[in-house]
Scaffold this motif. Sequence first.
Motif, PDB file in Angstrom:
ATOM      1  N   TYR A   1       0.823  -1.207   0.000  1.00 51.47           N
ATOM      2  CA  TYR A   1       0.000   0.000   0.000  1.00 51.47           C
ATOM      3  C   TYR A   1       0.864   1.266   0.000  1.00 51.47           C
ATOM      4  O   TYR A   1       0.458   2.302   0.510  1.00 51.47           O
ATOM      5  CB  TYR A   1      -0.913   0.002   1.228  1.00 51.47           C
ATOM      6  CG  TYR A   1      -1.881  -1.144   1.241  1.00 51.47           C
ATOM      7  CD1 TYR A   1      -3.022  -1.125   0.434  1.00 51.47           C
ATOM      8  CD2 TYR A   1      -1.660  -2.260   2.040  1.00 51.47           C
ATOM      9  CE1 TYR A   1      -3.906  -2.188   0.427  1.00 51.47           C
ATOM     10  CE2 TYR A   1      -2.541  -3.326   2.045  1.00 51.47           C
ATOM     11  CZ  TYR A   1      -3.666  -3.285   1.237  1.00 51.47           C
ATOM     12  OH  TYR A   1      -4.542  -4.339   1.232  1.00 51.47           O
ATOM     13  N   LEU A   2       2.029   1.167  -0.591  1.00 51.27           N
ATOM     14  CA  LEU A   2       2.969   2.274  -0.584  1.00 51.27           C
ATOM     15  C   LEU A   2       3.184   2.779  -2.012  1.00 51.27           C
ATOM     16  O   LEU A   2       3.594   2.017  -2.893  1.00 51.27           O
ATOM     17  CB  LEU A   2       4.302   1.821   0.012  1.00 51.27           C
ATOM     18  CG  LEU A   2       5.306   2.906   0.378  1.00 51.27           C
ATOM     19  CD1 LEU A   2       4.772   3.776   1.500  1.00 51.27           C
ATOM     20  CD2 LEU A   2       6.620   2.268   0.804  1.00 51.27           C
ATOM     21  N   ILE A   3       2.879   4.059  -2.247  1.00 53.43           N
ATOM     22  CA  ILE A   3       3.172   4.681  -3.537  1.00 53.43           C
ATOM     23  C   ILE A   3       4.588   5.228  -3.446  1.00 53.43           C
ATOM     24  O   ILE A   3       4.893   6.026  -2.568  1.00 53.43           O
ATOM     25  CB  ILE A   3       2.160   5.793  -3.861  1.00 53.43           C
ATOM     26  CG1 ILE A   3       0.752   5.189  -3.981  1.00 53.43           C
ATOM     27  CG2 ILE A   3       2.535   6.518  -5.148  1.00 53.43           C
ATOM     28  CD1 ILE A   3      -0.333   6.185  -4.254  1.00 53.43           C
ATOM     29  N   PRO A   4       5.504   4.816  -4.319  1.00 54.31           N
ATOM     30  CA  PRO A   4       6.930   5.092  -4.124  1.00 54.31           C
ATOM     31  C   PRO A   4       7.300   6.556  -4.310  1.00 54.31           C
ATOM     32  O   PRO A   4       6.550   7.351  -4.877  1.00 54.31           O
ATOM     33  CB  PRO A   4       7.596   4.219  -5.191  1.00 54.31           C
ATOM     34  CG  PRO A   4       6.556   4.080  -6.264  1.00 54.31           C
ATOM     35  CD  PRO A   4       5.236   4.048  -5.542  1.00 54.31           C
ATOM     36  N   ARG A   5       8.505   6.881  -3.827  1.00 51.28           N
ATOM     37  CA  ARG A   5       9.081   8.201  -4.044  1.00 51.28           C
ATOM     38  C   ARG A   5       9.257   8.424  -5.548  1.00 51.28           C
ATOM     39  O   ARG A   5       9.637   7.520  -6.279  1.00 51.28           O
ATOM     40  CB  ARG A   5      10.422   8.300  -3.337  1.00 51.28           C
ATOM     41  CG  ARG A   5      11.127   9.640  -3.519  1.00 51.28           C
ATOM     42  CD  ARG A   5      12.494   9.636  -2.876  1.00 51.28           C
ATOM     43  NE  ARG A   5      12.402   9.486  -1.431  1.00 51.28           N
ATOM     44  CZ  ARG A   5      12.987   8.520  -0.741  1.00 51.28           C
ATOM     45  NH1 ARG A   5      13.710   7.603  -1.369  1.00 51.28           N
ATOM     46  NH2 ARG A   5      12.859   8.453   0.574  1.00 51.28           N
ATOM     47  N   GLN A   6       8.985   9.657  -6.009  1.00 52.66           N
ATOM     48  CA  GLN A   6       8.979   9.906  -7.445  1.00 52.66           C
ATOM     49  C   GLN A   6       9.728  11.190  -7.791  1.00 52.66           C
ATOM     50  O   GLN A   6       9.656  12.185  -7.066  1.00 52.66           O
ATOM     51  CB  GLN A   6       7.540  10.018  -7.954  1.00 52.66           C
ATOM     52  CG  GLN A   6       6.728   8.750  -7.729  1.00 52.66           C
ATOM     53  CD  GLN A   6       5.282   8.931  -8.114  1.00 52.66           C
ATOM     54  OE1 GLN A   6       4.967   9.186  -9.276  1.00 52.66           O
ATOM     55  NE2 GLN A   6       4.397   8.795  -7.147  1.00 52.66           N
ATOM     56  N   PHE A   7      10.431  11.149  -8.928  1.00 52.97           N
ATOM     57  CA  PHE A   7      11.107  12.304  -9.497  1.00 52.97           C
ATOM     58  C   PHE A   7      10.730  12.397 -10.971  1.00 52.97           C
ATOM     59  O   PHE A   7      10.704  11.383 -11.667  1.00 52.97           O
ATOM     60  CB  PHE A   7      12.631  12.176  -9.380  1.00 52.97           C
ATOM     61  CG  PHE A   7      13.135  11.987  -7.982  1.00 52.97           C
ATOM     62  CD1 PHE A   7      13.422  13.074  -7.174  1.00 52.97           C
ATOM     63  CD2 PHE A   7      13.331  10.714  -7.475  1.00 52.97           C
ATOM     64  CE1 PHE A   7      13.899  12.905  -5.888  1.00 52.97           C
ATOM     65  CE2 PHE A   7      13.809  10.515  -6.196  1.00 52.97           C
ATOM     66  CZ  PHE A   7      14.102  11.623  -5.390  1.00 52.97           C
ATOM     67  N   SER A   8      10.460  13.584 -11.440  1.00 52.42           N
ATOM     68  CA  SER A   8      10.217  13.763 -12.877  1.00 52.42           C
ATOM     69  C   SER A   8      10.965  14.998 -13.364  1.00 52.42           C
ATOM     70  O   SER A   8      11.156  15.974 -12.625  1.00 52.42           O
ATOM     71  CB  SER A   8       8.726  13.901 -13.176  1.00 52.42           C
ATOM     72  OG  SER A   8       8.218  15.106 -12.659  1.00 52.42           O
ATOM     73  N   HIS A   9      11.368  14.958 -14.635  1.00 50.29           N
ATOM     74  CA  HIS A   9      12.174  16.021 -15.231  1.00 50.29           C
ATOM     75  C   HIS A   9      11.591  16.368 -16.601  1.00 50.29           C
ATOM     76  O   HIS A   9      11.371  15.480 -17.425  1.00 50.29           O
ATOM     77  CB  HIS A   9      13.629  15.579 -15.398  1.00 50.29           C
ATOM     78  CG  HIS A   9      14.235  14.983 -14.159  1.00 50.29           C
ATOM     79  ND1 HIS A   9      14.992  15.720 -13.270  1.00 50.29           N
ATOM     80  CD2 HIS A   9      14.183  13.725 -13.643  1.00 50.29           C
ATOM     81  CE1 HIS A   9      15.390  14.943 -12.279  1.00 50.29           C
ATOM     82  NE2 HIS A   9      14.912  13.720 -12.488  1.00 50.29           N
ATOM     83  N   ASN A  10      11.364  17.653 -16.823  1.00 46.59           N
ATOM     84  CA  ASN A  10      10.881  18.133 -18.116  1.00 46.59           C
ATOM     85  C   ASN A  10      11.855  19.167 -18.666  1.00 46.59           C
ATOM     86  O   ASN A  10      12.447  19.953 -17.898  1.00 46.59           O
ATOM     87  CB  ASN A  10       9.497  18.780 -17.994  1.00 46.59           C
ATOM     88  CG  ASN A  10       8.437  17.820 -17.516  1.00 46.59           C
ATOM     89  OD1 ASN A  10       8.675  16.612 -17.437  1.00 46.59           O
ATOM     90  ND2 ASN A  10       7.277  18.335 -17.174  1.00 46.59           N
ATOM     91  N   LEU A  11      11.989  19.206 -19.992  1.00 46.24           N
ATOM     92  CA  LEU A  11      12.889  20.160 -20.647  1.00 46.24           C
ATOM     93  C   LEU A  11      12.146  20.787 -21.830  1.00 46.24           C
ATOM     94  O   LEU A  11      11.466  20.081 -22.583  1.00 46.24           O
ATOM     95  CB  LEU A  11      14.152  19.457 -21.134  1.00 46.24           C
ATOM     96  CG  LEU A  11      15.341  20.346 -21.515  1.00 46.24           C
ATOM     97  CD1 LEU A  11      15.832  21.141 -20.308  1.00 46.24           C
ATOM     98  CD2 LEU A  11      16.471  19.492 -22.077  1.00 46.24           C
ATOM     99  N   GLU A  12      12.294  22.119 -21.958  1.00 49.17           N
ATOM    100  CA  GLU A  12      11.549  22.832 -22.994  1.00 49.17           C
ATOM    101  C   GLU A  12      12.431  23.900 -23.637  1.00 49.17           C
ATOM    102  O   GLU A  12      13.146  24.636 -22.955  1.00 49.17           O
ATOM    103  CB  GLU A  12      10.310  23.479 -22.380  1.00 49.17           C
ATOM    104  CG  GLU A  12       9.437  24.235 -23.367  1.00 49.17           C
ATOM    105  CD  GLU A  12       8.236  24.852 -22.676  1.00 49.17           C
ATOM    106  OE1 GLU A  12       7.099  24.473 -22.990  1.00 49.17           O
ATOM    107  OE2 GLU A  12       8.456  25.716 -21.797  1.00 49.17           O
TER     108      GLU A  12
END
Length: 802
Positions: free
Chosen positions: A746-757
């Motif tokens: 029942y654990l939603i994991p640690r998350q990282f996201s990266h966007n470039l424009e």
Amino acid sequence: MLQYIPNIKALVVLITLVSLANIAWSQQAEKASISGKINATSGEALVGVSVVLKGTTYGSVTDSKGRFEINNLLPGNYTLQISFVGFEIQEKVIQLKPAQKAELNISLRDKTYEMQGVEIVGKSETRQINEQPYAVTAISVKELQNSSQDAKEVLNRVSGVRVLEEGGLGSRLNFSLNGFSGDQVKFFLDGLPMDNFGSSLSMSDIPVNSIDRIEVYKGVVPVWLGTDALGGAVNIITNKKANFLDASYSIGSFNTHRISLNGAHTHDSSGFTVRGNANYNYSDNNYKIWVPINDRLGNVIDSAETERFHDRYRSGLVKMEAGWVNRKFADNLLFGIMAAANDKQIQTGATMNNVYGGVTRTSQSIVPTFKFSKDDLFIKGLNLSLFTAYNRTKSEIADTLAGVKYNWLGERFSYNSNLGEIGNKVMLATFTDDDFNSQLNAGYAISSTVSLALNYAYSYFYRTIFDVKDPDKRENRYPKSLTKQQLGFAVKFDPSAQWSTTVFAKYYALQTKSSKEVDFGNEQRRIEATRSEKENLGYGLASTYFVLPNLQVKASYEHAYRMPWPDEIFGDGLAILPSPDLGPEQSDNLNVGAAYEFKLGQENRFNLESSFIYREASDMIHRPGTSKPQNPFLNLADARTLGVEGSFKYNWREFLNVGGSITYQHITDEADSVYNESFTATGWQKNWQKGYRLPNTPYLFGNATVGFTAKNLLTPESVWKLNYYFNFSEQYFLGWTKLDNPDPQYLIPRQFSHNLELACSLKNGKYNVAAECRNFLDARLYDKYFLQKPGRAFYLKLRYVL
């Protein structure tokens, strides 16, 4: 002859008077005028700008909309001088012809300078909003209008805000603000409630190039918005230019296409205006996901990366308005019509445990609107505005495949069953929703230090349901209606330029008609009509003080109520089950914050903001985490929020900008006991979840931005921008889990996201192109109920502005 002399004198005097009158009338008829609007280069209206004709006594000052007017001018040549503190002085030579009514639109360029160590800076409308006593963040999106982003992407970078998605474009969104979510946070378009704008106008359907700025009110909501929001409000302000054309086309991964067309034309002399916008969105949403694979019996036999196969989304919107602006009888008198439609294939329910291959939902909306506003109505200082809209939306939900189940490979299994894919009887149901909404605002400035505000909002909702597969379904025979009224009154005190305080009260009334099932498990099991009426009184205050010219402290408190919304009570026919006994929720909200802006030298500018949040909520409307494809909204007895958020911005010249924010919110169940209503154990029971953190809600998250701007690079009249966006979310729990003993399931994991424009603007913004890569590290990203979002995606946007 002498006897005629008096008569001759009288005749000469009469002829002279008539001649002088004709000359005066002729000169008056030939007199000209100058009027117009003054903005900052960002497009925001400037208030209090001095406009004078050099060498004359004629002049004016811009009003709250940035407009000015100078009348009774003789034909000739003039030099118009425009000056405002913090902006460069501008002069314009004007040649006026007889009876000419000149209309000007002027942009002032920012200027920062020092006089004996005292810095004087002009304040844009965005900054003025941020300096209100409310906990509010105003974001100007003009610098982002070439981006392929939408309103959702911009909001997701505001401190305290998380937009939780169930999938790709067109998926259901859940907006979370300091722990409050769903309809606890209300949305407005130009100050008008979006509740009745139809499902084709959501945050993900509004492109940034149609937006001027976004205002996010955290906790306390101003009376003039006229809403029963519990935890805050979002006001999206669209482009209000008198004459413009803005067209864009975006193409991207997963066969995504987005078209936007916005424009307006205003006749200078009559003030008649026609404005409109049209949007079209399409995506297959066939992005890859990592999922368990089930066999015919429902057993997990493998895990694999596969594509979503039944998740297409398409929507269209056309909105037109016509009427008069900036006239003596009205600042705005506009009649409008909006038509919207969407078509959504449904891939999953509330979780990804169930896979659908034939469930769809479509809707069509027609919304006529009326807007009226006038400042200084009848007497100076009296302002009035009225908005009215009627929305008829028809939605069709199709779940017609009986005895059929799919797995994530798209394999279809048949069973001997009359149930549809969702788990209920097959249905082909049409929902007809009629929604009338009206909002009246009145304000009066008693003096320069005291003003009053009054708001009355009325909303009526009525739903009928007809199911072709089950035309005699009993619960569909009962009326489903909801009536909400709200009356708000506020008094604003401005004792000095440094101090401003607002006190207010709000009255809420709710009436609902629905049906519910009673005596479940007994022979007397039946469906009965229900009726409910509620009345509540809220109140609060907001105050701000400038300790230093660049150091502001503010505090706000509100005892607020939020009435349930139709889908929460009646369900949506898909993932949300009806909850006819759902009651209003209430909360005591306290925000304390500070903002400080300073400079190091002339080229380094810093801005720091932070606030503390405290909430005590009762009967909080909450949709719990579950493994079922459908679940209802419930009243959570007591919940507490303790939180802190902070943000920073740094600018070096016009070349570099760096910013970021972080939010921590500890939201726990504080009820000592809960009421359990069931066939076997009805009554109050000990709450074993007391002290547990609210499930399915992020508690620690943040973002950062780094941007570079280069002008006249490679070609004159060009602007190049390179932006990097980073988002972070700490792991959080899907269900009620002890903090010291989390279950990985029942654990939603640690998350990282990266966007470039990368964006390029040519010919002073006439031609624009932008390329973006989202989630360029292709991370597995999840939101509510462990629903996976798209991986790496590419987008290209072309924009033309006239």
